[in-house]
Design a protein around this motif. Structure first.
Motif, PDB file in Angstrom:
ATOM      1  N   SER A  62     -36.145  -3.672  41.105  1.00 42.54           N
ATOM      2  CA  SER A  62     -36.987  -2.829  40.265  1.00 42.54           C
ATOM      3  C   SER A  62     -36.291  -1.521  39.927  1.00 42.54           C
ATOM      4  CB  SER A  62     -38.312  -2.539  40.968  1.00 42.54           C
ATOM      5  OG  SER A  62     -39.029  -3.720  41.172  1.00 42.54           O
ATOM      6  N   VAL A  63     -35.599  -0.943  40.906  1.00 37.46           N
ATOM      7  CA  VAL A  63     -34.866   0.300  40.660  1.00 37.46           C
ATOM      8  C   VAL A  63     -33.731   0.061  39.667  1.00 37.46           C
ATOM      9  CG1 VAL A  63     -33.366   2.021  41.717  1.00 37.46           C
ATOM     10  CG2 VAL A  63     -35.474   1.360  42.852  1.00 37.46           C
ATOM     11  N   VAL A  64     -32.976  -1.002  39.869  1.00 38.53           N
ATOM     12  CA  VAL A  64     -31.864  -1.299  38.956  1.00 38.53           C
ATOM     13  C   VAL A  64     -32.394  -1.590  37.553  1.00 38.53           C
ATOM     14  CG1 VAL A  64     -30.019  -2.934  38.440  1.00 38.53           C
ATOM     15  CG2 VAL A  64     -30.292  -2.056  40.749  1.00 38.53           C
ATOM     16  N   GLY A  65     -33.464  -2.345  37.451  1.00 38.29           N
ATOM     17  CA  GLY A  65     -34.054  -2.631  36.143  1.00 38.29           C
ATOM     18  C   GLY A  65     -34.571  -1.380  35.455  1.00 38.29           C
ATOM     19  N   ALA A  66     -35.187  -0.488  36.227  1.00 38.98           N
ATOM     20  CA  ALA A  66     -35.690   0.754  35.653  1.00 38.98           C
ATOM     21  C   ALA A  66     -34.549   1.630  35.155  1.00 38.98           C
ATOM     22  CB  ALA A  66     -36.520   1.506  36.687  1.00 38.98           C
ATOM     23  N   GLN A  77     -40.763   6.831  22.378  1.00 42.35           N
ATOM     24  CA  GLN A  77     -40.347   5.528  22.892  1.00 42.35           C
ATOM     25  C   GLN A  77     -39.561   5.677  24.192  1.00 42.35           C
ATOM     26  OE1 GLN A  77     -41.350   2.616  21.629  1.00 42.35           O
ATOM     27  NE2 GLN A  77     -42.551   3.818  20.193  1.00 42.35           N
ATOM     28  N   VAL A  78     -38.717   6.691  24.259  1.00 43.76           N
ATOM     29  CA  VAL A  78     -37.949   6.928  25.484  1.00 43.76           C
ATOM     30  C   VAL A  78     -38.877   7.366  26.606  1.00 43.76           C
ATOM     31  CG1 VAL A  78     -36.065   8.262  26.491  1.00 43.76           C
ATOM     32  CG2 VAL A  78     -35.904   7.485  24.133  1.00 43.76           C
ATOM     33  N   ILE A  79     -39.867   8.183  26.299  1.00 44.18           N
ATOM     34  CA  ILE A  79     -40.819   8.626  27.324  1.00 44.18           C
ATOM     35  C   ILE A  79     -41.651   7.448  27.821  1.00 44.18           C
ATOM     36  CG2 ILE A  79     -42.851  10.081  27.705  1.00 44.18           C
ATOM     37  CD1 ILE A  79     -41.501  12.126  25.823  1.00 44.18           C
ATOM     38  N   TYR A  80     -42.039   6.530  26.929  1.00 41.92           N
ATOM     39  CA  TYR A  80     -42.759   5.330  27.368  1.00 41.92           C
ATOM     40  C   TYR A  80     -41.906   4.511  28.331  1.00 41.92           C
ATOM     41  CZ  TYR A  80     -46.068   6.170  23.549  1.00 41.92           C
ATOM     42  OH  TYR A  80     -46.979   6.706  22.709  1.00 41.92           O
ATOM     43  N   THR A  81     -40.630   4.397  28.038  1.00 47.21           N
ATOM     44  CA  THR A  81     -39.742   3.668  28.939  1.00 47.21           C
ATOM     45  C   THR A  81     -39.643   4.364  30.282  1.00 47.21           C
ATOM     46  OG1 THR A  81     -38.481   2.953  27.017  1.00 47.21           O
ATOM     47  CG2 THR A  81     -37.458   2.648  29.161  1.00 47.21           C
ATOM     48  N   LEU A  82     -39.613   5.688  30.274  1.00 45.25           N
ATOM     49  CA  LEU A  82     -39.594   6.445  31.529  1.00 45.25           C
ATOM     50  C   LEU A  82     -40.857   6.191  32.341  1.00 45.25           C
ATOM     51  CD1 LEU A  82     -38.332   8.600  33.387  1.00 45.25           C
ATOM     52  CD2 LEU A  82     -39.530  10.301  32.014  1.00 45.25           C
ATOM     53  N   VAL A  83     -42.003   6.132  31.675  1.00 45.55           N
ATOM     54  CA  VAL A  83     -43.262   5.860  32.378  1.00 45.55           C
ATOM     55  C   VAL A  83     -43.237   4.465  32.992  1.00 45.55           C
ATOM     56  CG1 VAL A  83     -45.743   5.503  32.036  1.00 45.55           C
ATOM     57  CG2 VAL A  83     -44.614   7.486  31.031  1.00 45.55           C
ATOM     58  N   PHE A  84     -42.761   3.480  32.239  1.00 44.78           N
ATOM     59  CA  PHE A  84     -42.682   2.124  32.784  1.00 44.78           C
ATOM     60  C   PHE A  84     -41.694   2.048  33.941  1.00 44.78           C
ATOM     61  CE2 PHE A  84     -44.135   0.521  28.457  1.00 44.78           C
ATOM     62  CZ  PHE A  84     -45.446   0.378  28.890  1.00 44.78           C
ATOM     63  N   ALA A  85     -40.616   2.807  33.853  1.00 45.72           N
ATOM     64  CA  ALA A  85     -39.641   2.822  34.947  1.00 45.72           C
ATOM     65  C   ALA A  85     -40.247   3.435  36.204  1.00 45.72           C
ATOM     66  CB  ALA A  85     -38.396   3.593  34.525  1.00 45.72           C
ATOM     67  N   ILE A  86     -40.996   4.498  36.054  1.00 46.09           N
ATOM     68  CA  ILE A  86     -41.646   5.121  37.209  1.00 46.09           C
ATOM     69  C   ILE A  86     -42.676   4.181  37.811  1.00 46.09           C
ATOM     70  CG2 ILE A  86     -43.196   7.001  37.880  1.00 46.09           C
ATOM     71  CD1 ILE A  86     -41.634   8.782  35.913  1.00 46.09           C
ATOM     72  N   ILE A  87     -43.414   3.478  36.964  1.00 48.76           N
ATOM     73  CA  ILE A  87     -44.390   2.508  37.478  1.00 48.76           C
ATOM     74  C   ILE A  87     -43.683   1.391  38.225  1.00 48.76           C
ATOM     75  CG2 ILE A  87     -46.021   0.706  36.771  1.00 48.76           C
ATOM     76  CD1 ILE A  87     -46.922   2.624  34.539  1.00 48.76           C
ATOM     77  N   ILE A 126     -40.902   1.515  39.798  1.00 51.60           N
ATOM     78  CA  ILE A 126     -40.296   1.985  41.040  1.00 51.60           C
ATOM     79  C   ILE A 126     -41.357   2.301  42.096  1.00 51.60           C
ATOM     80  CG2 ILE A 126     -38.974   3.864  42.082  1.00 51.60           C
ATOM     81  CD1 ILE A 126     -37.337   3.954  39.506  1.00 51.60           C
ATOM     82  N   TYR A 127     -42.392   3.067  41.735  1.00 53.69           N
ATOM     83  CA  TYR A 127     -43.309   3.578  42.744  1.00 53.69           C
ATOM     84  C   TYR A 127     -44.541   2.723  42.986  1.00 53.69           C
ATOM     85  CZ  TYR A 127     -40.433   7.692  42.831  1.00 53.69           C
ATOM     86  OH  TYR A 127     -39.376   8.528  42.969  1.00 53.69           O
ATOM     87  N   SER A 128     -45.127   2.161  41.964  1.00 51.86           N
ATOM     88  CA  SER A 128     -46.279   1.281  42.182  1.00 51.86           C
ATOM     89  C   SER A 128     -45.928  -0.081  41.613  1.00 51.86           C
ATOM     90  CB  SER A 128     -47.534   1.848  41.537  1.00 51.86           C
ATOM     91  OG  SER A 128     -47.376   1.928  40.149  1.00 51.86           O
ATOM     92  N   ASN A 129     -45.046  -0.753  42.304  1.00 54.81           N
ATOM     93  CA  ASN A 129     -44.471  -1.995  41.810  1.00 54.81           C
ATOM     94  C   ASN A 129     -45.521  -3.099  41.733  1.00 54.81           C
ATOM     95  OD1 ASN A 129     -42.844  -4.147  41.207  1.00 54.81           O
ATOM     96  ND2 ASN A 129     -41.220  -3.507  42.584  1.00 54.81           N
ATOM     97  N   PRO A 130     -45.759  -3.645  40.538  1.00 55.25           N
ATOM     98  CA  PRO A 130     -46.768  -4.701  40.412  1.00 55.25           C
ATOM     99  C   PRO A 130     -46.286  -6.055  40.952  1.00 55.25           C
ATOM    100  CG  PRO A 130     -45.745  -4.280  38.307  1.00 55.25           C
ATOM    101  CD  PRO A 130     -45.211  -3.260  39.255  1.00 55.25           C
TER     102      PRO A 130
END
Length: 103
Positions: free
Chosen positions: A30-34, A84-94, A96-100
């Motif tokens: 998840s970290v590498v993907g983010a 679009q970059v900020i949306y990607t940052l939000v998905f990356a944080i999700i 990493i921290y609250s991994n579905p």
């Protein structure tokens, strides 16, 4: 540039070389993907912003009378590109921290 790519690929290999259980492996992927996703989004956003700025400068140079309208339109376009970059940052944080993917 090739050195950095090789270096980061080697570091990813070292990170995955440790003895991980299934949960730790999912977290590390998840970290590498983010990180990769955010890097691609930032690179694409930078290219888009550069093209938008170049087009606005060219348009202003050809017709200085519409420079204000072009500047306003360019800022709106850059805000959308950056969103679009900020949306990607939000998905990356999700991811990493609250991994579905974790049970």
């Amino acid at each position: 540039m090739k050195f950095f790519v090789l270096f980061f690929c080697a570091m990813a290999g070292l990170a995955f070389g440790a003895d991980f259980s299934g949960v730790d492996m999912i977290k590390s992927y998840s970290v590498v993907g983010a990180v990769v996703g955010l890097g691609v989004a930032a690179c694409g956003g930078a290219i888009g912003m550069g093209n938008a700025a170049a087009a606005a400068i060219t348009g202003t140079a050809r017709n200085p009378g519409v420079g204000g309208k072009l500047l306003t339109t360019m800022f709106i376009a850059m805000a959308m590109i950056e969103a679009q970059v900020i949306y990607t940052l939000v998905f990356a944080i999700i991811a990493i921290y609250s991994n579905p993917f974790l049970a």
